[in-house]
Design a protein around this motif. Structure first.
Motif, PDB file in Angstrom:
ATOM      1  N   GLN A  75       0.818  -1.210   0.000  1.00 25.14           N
ATOM      2  CA  GLN A  75       0.000   0.000   0.000  1.00 25.14           C
ATOM      3  C   GLN A  75       0.854   1.264   0.000  1.00 25.14           C
ATOM      4  N   CYS A  76       2.009   1.225   0.619  1.00 20.26           N
ATOM      5  CA  CYS A  76       2.904   2.383   0.693  1.00 20.26           C
ATOM      6  C   CYS A  76       4.016   2.266  -0.341  1.00 20.26           C
ATOM      7  N   MET A  77       3.722   1.715  -1.457  1.00 19.69           N
ATOM      8  CA  MET A  77       4.725   1.403  -2.462  1.00 19.69           C
ATOM      9  C   MET A  77       5.318   2.668  -3.074  1.00 19.69           C
ATOM     10  N   PRO A  78       6.621   2.845  -2.978  1.00 22.96           N
ATOM     11  CA  PRO A  78       7.252   4.027  -3.569  1.00 22.96           C
ATOM     12  C   PRO A  78       7.562   3.861  -5.057  1.00 22.96           C
ATOM     13  N   LEU A  79       7.125   2.766  -5.661  1.00 25.31           N
ATOM     14  CA  LEU A  79       7.440   2.540  -7.076  1.00 25.31           C
ATOM     15  C   LEU A  79       6.769   3.570  -7.981  1.00 25.31           C
ATOM     16  N   ILE A  80       5.644   4.116  -7.553  1.00 27.99           N
ATOM     17  CA  ILE A  80       4.985   5.143  -8.366  1.00 27.99           C
ATOM     18  C   ILE A  80       5.884   6.367  -8.485  1.00 27.99           C
ATOM     19  N   THR A  81       6.472   6.794  -7.397  1.00 25.47           N
ATOM     20  CA  THR A  81       7.341   7.974  -7.472  1.00 25.47           C
ATOM     21  C   THR A  81       8.647   7.680  -8.200  1.00 25.47           C
ATOM     22  N   ASP A  82       9.051   6.403  -8.240  1.00 25.96           N
ATOM     23  CA  ASP A  82      10.285   6.044  -8.937  1.00 25.96           C
ATOM     24  C   ASP A  82      10.111   5.926 -10.446  1.00 25.96           C
ATOM     25  N   TYR A  83       8.981   5.402 -10.883  1.00 26.71           N
ATOM     26  CA  TYR A  83       8.843   5.036 -12.288  1.00 26.71           C
ATOM     27  C   TYR A  83       7.821   5.844 -13.086  1.00 26.71           C
ATOM     28  N   ILE A  84       6.977   6.608 -12.419  1.00 25.40           N
ATOM     29  CA  ILE A  84       5.966   7.396 -13.120  1.00 25.40           C
ATOM     30  C   ILE A  84       6.434   8.840 -13.179  1.00 25.40           C
ATOM     31  N   LYS A  85       6.309   9.445 -14.365  1.00 21.07           N
ATOM     32  CA  LYS A  85       6.752  10.843 -14.487  1.00 21.07           C
ATOM     33  C   LYS A  85       5.868  11.746 -13.628  1.00 21.07           C
ATOM     34  N   GLY A  90      -0.430  11.688 -10.058  1.00 20.12           N
ATOM     35  CA  GLY A  90      -1.787  11.773  -9.501  1.00 20.12           C
ATOM     36  C   GLY A  90      -2.702  10.729 -10.115  1.00 20.12           C
ATOM     37  N   LYS A  91      -2.611  10.564 -11.432  1.00 18.91           N
ATOM     38  CA  LYS A  91      -3.417   9.535 -12.103  1.00 18.91           C
ATOM     39  C   LYS A  91      -3.011   8.143 -11.645  1.00 18.91           C
ATOM     40  N   ALA A  92      -1.724   7.901 -11.502  1.00 17.40           N
ATOM     41  CA  ALA A  92      -1.249   6.580 -11.086  1.00 17.40           C
ATOM     42  C   ALA A  92      -1.737   6.246  -9.678  1.00 17.40           C
ATOM     43  N   ILE A  93      -1.680   7.211  -8.776  1.00 22.15           N
ATOM     44  CA  ILE A  93      -2.154   6.973  -7.415  1.00 22.15           C
ATOM     45  C   ILE A  93      -3.669   6.781  -7.406  1.00 22.15           C
ATOM     46  N   ALA A  94      -4.372   7.529  -8.239  1.00 23.75           N
ATOM     47  CA  ALA A  94      -5.821   7.352  -8.338  1.00 23.75           C
ATOM     48  C   ALA A  94      -6.165   5.958  -8.861  1.00 23.75           C
ATOM     49  N   PHE A  95      -5.433   5.474  -9.863  1.00 24.49           N
ATOM     50  CA  PHE A  95      -5.683   4.126 -10.375  1.00 24.49           C
ATOM     51  C   PHE A  95      -5.340   3.061  -9.336  1.00 24.49           C
ATOM     52  N   GLN A  96      -4.286   3.281  -8.581  1.00 27.48           N
ATOM     53  CA  GLN A  96      -3.932   2.336  -7.523  1.00 27.48           C
ATOM     54  C   GLN A  96      -5.030   2.301  -6.464  1.00 27.48           C
ATOM     55  N   SER A  97      -5.514   3.458  -6.054  1.00 24.29           N
ATOM     56  CA  SER A  97      -6.594   3.519  -5.065  1.00 24.29           C
ATOM     57  C   SER A  97      -7.873   2.903  -5.615  1.00 24.29           C
ATOM     58  N   LEU A  98      -8.144   3.151  -6.882  1.00 25.61           N
ATOM     59  CA  LEU A  98      -9.318   2.552  -7.523  1.00 25.61           C
ATOM     60  C   LEU A  98      -9.203   1.025  -7.530  1.00 25.61           C
ATOM     61  N   GLY A  99      -8.012   0.529  -7.747  1.00 22.80           N
ATOM     62  CA  GLY A  99      -7.795  -0.915  -7.698  1.00 22.80           C
ATOM     63  C   GLY A  99      -8.064  -1.484  -6.316  1.00 22.80           C
ATOM     64  N   PHE A 100      -7.647  -0.767  -5.266  1.00 18.38           N
ATOM     65  CA  PHE A 100      -7.936  -1.217  -3.898  1.00 18.38           C
ATOM     66  C   PHE A 100      -9.442  -1.253  -3.653  1.00 18.38           C
ATOM     67  N   VAL A 101     -10.156  -0.214  -4.105  1.00 16.81           N
ATOM     68  CA  VAL A 101     -11.604  -0.144  -3.895  1.00 16.81           C
ATOM     69  C   VAL A 101     -12.315  -1.247  -4.675  1.00 16.81           C
ATOM     70  N   LEU A 105     -14.599  -4.217  -3.148  1.00 17.18           N
ATOM     71  CA  LEU A 105     -15.973  -4.450  -3.595  1.00 17.18           C
ATOM     72  C   LEU A 105     -16.161  -5.883  -4.099  1.00 17.18           C
ATOM     73  N   PHE A 106     -15.178  -6.378  -4.833  1.00 15.11           N
ATOM     74  CA  PHE A 106     -15.237  -7.754  -5.314  1.00 15.11           C
ATOM     75  C   PHE A 106     -15.232  -8.735  -4.140  1.00 15.11           C
ATOM     76  N   THR A 107     -14.399  -8.471  -3.146  1.00 21.88           N
ATOM     77  CA  THR A 107     -14.347  -9.324  -1.955  1.00 21.88           C
ATOM     78  C   THR A 107     -15.679  -9.315  -1.222  1.00 21.88           C
ATOM     79  N   PHE A 108     -16.271  -8.131  -1.035  1.00 18.95           N
ATOM     80  CA  PHE A 108     -17.562  -8.058  -0.358  1.00 18.95           C
ATOM     81  C   PHE A 108     -18.643  -8.778  -1.141  1.00 18.95           C
ATOM     82  N   ALA A 109     -18.630  -8.649  -2.467  1.00 26.11           N
ATOM     83  CA  ALA A 109     -19.633  -9.328  -3.291  1.00 26.11           C
ATOM     84  C   ALA A 109     -19.524 -10.845  -3.138  1.00 26.11           C
ATOM     85  N   VAL A 110     -18.313 -11.354  -3.144  1.00 22.77           N
ATOM     86  CA  VAL A 110     -18.118 -12.795  -2.971  1.00 22.77           C
ATOM     87  C   VAL A 110     -18.558 -13.228  -1.582  1.00 22.77           C
ATOM     88  N   LEU A 111     -18.173 -12.473  -0.548  1.00 22.53           N
ATOM     89  CA  LEU A 111     -18.552 -12.835   0.820  1.00 22.53           C
ATOM     90  C   LEU A 111     -20.061 -12.758   1.027  1.00 22.53           C
TER      91      LEU A 111
END
Length: 122
Positions: A75-85, A90-101, A105-111
């Motif tokens: 979750q605290c991965m510094p790879l975004i700051t290393d490899y993304i211009k 901001g877009k990369a962090i938003a996509f990462q957060s969207l992936g977590f959400v 949601l998928f986990t809750f649906a299955v449960l």
């Protein structure tokens, strides 16, 4: 059931917050690849052992805390700051957060699908 779930969630969040304080130093000492590898490895071990926990206290609680602590590194991965211009971070962090959400949601649906026929008394 509600009190037990509340306790497990409370202690795992506390452990997660405590681990977040030190994950930057761990990345600096051991490097990115090694830290992520062991984070995924130990999270997988805890996730595999969790269903076989004989008791809620202490085994399920310890497994959940272990998951919370090991998942911090991804979750605290510094790879975004290393490899993304800089202009796209901001877009990369938003996509990462969207992936977590979406993952949650998928986990809750299955449960919910697995537990929809359970008796609500328990």
């Amino acid at each position: 059931m509600g009190t037990t779930t509340n306790s497990i969630l409370f202690y795992s969040v506390i452990a997660n917050m405590f681990a977040t304080l030190f994950i930057g130093q761990i990345y600096d000492i051991f490097g990115r690849k090694l830290t992520l590898f062991f984070s995924v490895l130990f999270a997988s071990i805890f996730l595999t052992v969790t269903p076989f926990s004989p008791d809620i206290y202490p085994w399920l609680l310890l497994c959940r805390i272990g998951i919370a602590v090991t998942i911090v590194a991804s979750q605290c991965m510094p790879l975004i700051t290393d490899y993304i211009k800089k202009s796209s971070r901001g877009k990369a962090i938003a996509f990462q957060s969207l992936g977590f959400v979406i993952g949650d949601l998928f986990t809750f649906a299955v449960l919910f699908n697995f537990t929809k026929n359970l008796d609500p008394k328990y």
